[in-house]
Scaffold this active site. Structure first.
Site, mmCIF file in Angstrom:
data_model
loop_
_atom_site.group_PDB
_atom_site.id
_atom_site.type_symbol
_atom_site.label_atom_id
_atom_site.label_comp_id
_atom_site.label_asym_id
_atom_site.label_seq_id
_atom_site.Cartn_x
_atom_site.Cartn_y
_atom_site.Cartn_z
ATOM 1 N N ASP A 21 0.845 -1.187 0.000
ATOM 2 C CA ASP A 21 0.000 0.000 0.000
ATOM 3 C C ASP A 21 0.891 1.252 0.000
ATOM 4 O O ASP A 21 1.808 1.345 -0.813
ATOM 5 C CB ASP A 21 -0.972 -0.035 1.183
ATOM 6 C CG ASP A 21 -2.076 1.012 1.090
ATOM 7 O OD1 ASP A 21 -3.099 0.746 0.438
ATOM 8 O OD2 ASP A 21 -1.899 2.101 1.668
ATOM 9 N N TYR A 61 -2.648 11.210 1.205
ATOM 10 C CA TYR A 61 -3.285 11.127 -0.110
ATOM 11 C C TYR A 61 -3.240 12.485 -0.803
ATOM 12 O O TYR A 61 -2.967 12.571 -2.007
ATOM 13 C CB TYR A 61 -4.745 10.677 0.042
ATOM 14 C CG TYR A 61 -4.897 9.208 0.360
ATOM 15 C CD1 TYR A 61 -5.289 8.303 -0.618
ATOM 16 C CD2 TYR A 61 -4.640 8.721 1.643
ATOM 17 C CE1 TYR A 61 -5.430 6.962 -0.338
ATOM 18 C CE2 TYR A 61 -4.781 7.382 1.934
ATOM 19 C CZ TYR A 61 -5.173 6.501 0.937
ATOM 20 O OH TYR A 61 -5.308 5.166 1.217
ATOM 21 N N HIS A 99 -4.808 -7.672 0.397
ATOM 22 C CA HIS A 99 -4.064 -6.417 0.468
ATOM 23 C C HIS A 99 -3.195 -6.311 1.721
ATOM 24 O O HIS A 99 -2.098 -5.754 1.678
ATOM 25 C CB HIS A 99 -5.067 -5.262 0.425
ATOM 26 C CG HIS A 99 -4.457 -3.906 0.406
ATOM 27 N ND1 HIS A 99 -3.697 -3.445 -0.638
ATOM 28 C CD2 HIS A 99 -4.510 -2.891 1.314
ATOM 29 C CE1 HIS A 99 -3.305 -2.205 -0.379
ATOM 30 N NE2 HIS A 99 -3.775 -1.841 0.790
#
Length: 381
Positions: free
Chosen positions: A179, A306, A359
């Site tokens: 990630d 982000y 994930h």
């Protein structure tokens, strides 16, 4: 600037835990979804059950004790306090490795792999596979500091990790991540400091070029379809966090149920499960991670990564000849194929496609993850 490394112990005030239970008890719930699946988000009955367990049965102190069983430290790097676990192997020839989590993960993802990686002989392994582990919390995550100015991109974080490994006295090391950890580790590999012998990624984004798109086989079509599904149906959270992290932060910082739903949905969507998040991770482990975000009030600060980096983090090129290893888990968000990865990473040394896992690789499949890391770095020591 001080380079002091200070021992750290987690001790959440009881008042914070009492406040959490109070907030959970007075939740105002929305009406039930109009579908019988997760396509509108977390089903009401699922979230109510999770939060009832959180309020009445969950034990944060147990999670706190597991974290505190490992040596933890705080050190200032580039103006920000970085929290990290540092577990040295008892084996003299152990290879130092920095491991980086992502969102909505945390250092908790690695709890079940610390023992086998640092002391393999206790788990039926070979001393030659031992690692010294450094597990930092990303800026704005967990107990690391929250940036007060813009600029904490993945590249800046990668440089901070290089500083951290040098500060700890390691003449060489390897790096691992998934990630955001994959993005930071990839950036670290692109910088390619002389101390870094190689990197391992469990979420590598390598997309086809125009010529490759014109001649896709079935496996490659499936890989692109998974990427398109993410873009169309699974990326709303990232659009919000990459454009308006402050706005969503107000809701998540004020409501534990909101924070729980925001993360719980991803444990459903991104784990290798049979229809329930709890197929892949226990309820307690899911709540450990959600509680860490809630108790540190890091919904907004974690989302800002982000805003800083999302548009460039995963689609950027790779211009380093550092040795790279990639493990592909079948329920990963993005599943590349080897020809695309060969083109992106000029020194791809290790590639393996697994049969189980999603994930949160180390969290979901610790034994498989340990074997992948060992196999990848065996030839890079």
């Amino acid at each position: 600037m001080s380079e002091t490394i200070t021992p750290f112990k987690i001790d959440i005030p009881q008042t914070a835990l009492d406040d959490l239970k109070t907030r959970l008890a007075i939740t105002r719930w929305p009406e039930q979804e109009t579908v019988n699946d997760w396509s509108q988000g977390v089903p009401l009955h699922k979230l109510k059950a999770l939060c009832e367990y959180w309020q009445n049965e969950y034990d944060w102190r147990s999670c706190e004790a597991r974290l505190n069983a490992h040596p933890q430290f705080i050190t200032p790097i580039d103006g920000l306090d970085i929290h990290f676990l540092h577990i040295r192997s008892p084996h003299d020839n152990a290879l130092p490795m920095v491991m980086t989590h992502g969102w909505p993960g945390s250092v908790l993802e690695f709890m079940d792999v610390i023992g086998p990686l640092t002391n393999p002989t206790e788990y039926g392994g070979d001393a030659n596979d031992a690692f010294h582990l450094v597990i930092p919390a990303l800026p704005g995550y967990g107990f690391s500091g929250k940036p007060e100015q813009t600029g904490w991109s993945i590249e800046r974080t990668a440089n901070a990790w290089i500083t951290l490994m040098r500060r700890l006295g390691y003449a060489n090391f390897v790096a691992q991540g998934g990630d955001w950890g994959s993005a930071v580790t990839g950036a670290l590999g692109n910088i390619h400091p002389p101390e870094c012998l190689g990197i391992h990624l469990n979420m590598a984004i390598a997309l086809p070029n125009e010529a490759e798109r014109a001649n896709l086989n079935d496996k490659e079509k499936a890989a692109l379809a998974s990427f398109q599904f993410y873009q169309d149906w699974d990326s709303g959270y990232s659009k919000q966090q990459s454009t308006r992290p402050q706005t969503v932060g107000y809701a998540l910082a004020d409501s534990p149920v909101g924070q729980a739903a925001w993360i719980y949905e991803k444990f459903y969507a991104w784990t290798d499960n049979n229809g329930e998040p709890e197929d892949a991770l226990s309820t307690s482990k899911i709540l450990d991670d959600i509680s860490l975000y809630w108790l540190t009030n890091t919904a907004a600060s974690s989302a800002r990564l982000y805003w800083e980096s999302f548009n460039s983090a995963f689609g950027s090129g790779f211009e380093s000849d550092i040795p790279v290893g990639i493990s592909i888990f079948p329920k990963e968000i993005f599943r590349s194929v080897k020809p695309w990865a060969d083109r992106k990473y000029p020194n791809l040394r290790y590639w393996n496609e697994l049969e189980k896992g999603g994930h949160f690789a180390a969290f979901e499949q610790p034994e498989t993850f340990v074997n992948e890391v060992r196999s990848c770095f065996k030839a890079m020591r």
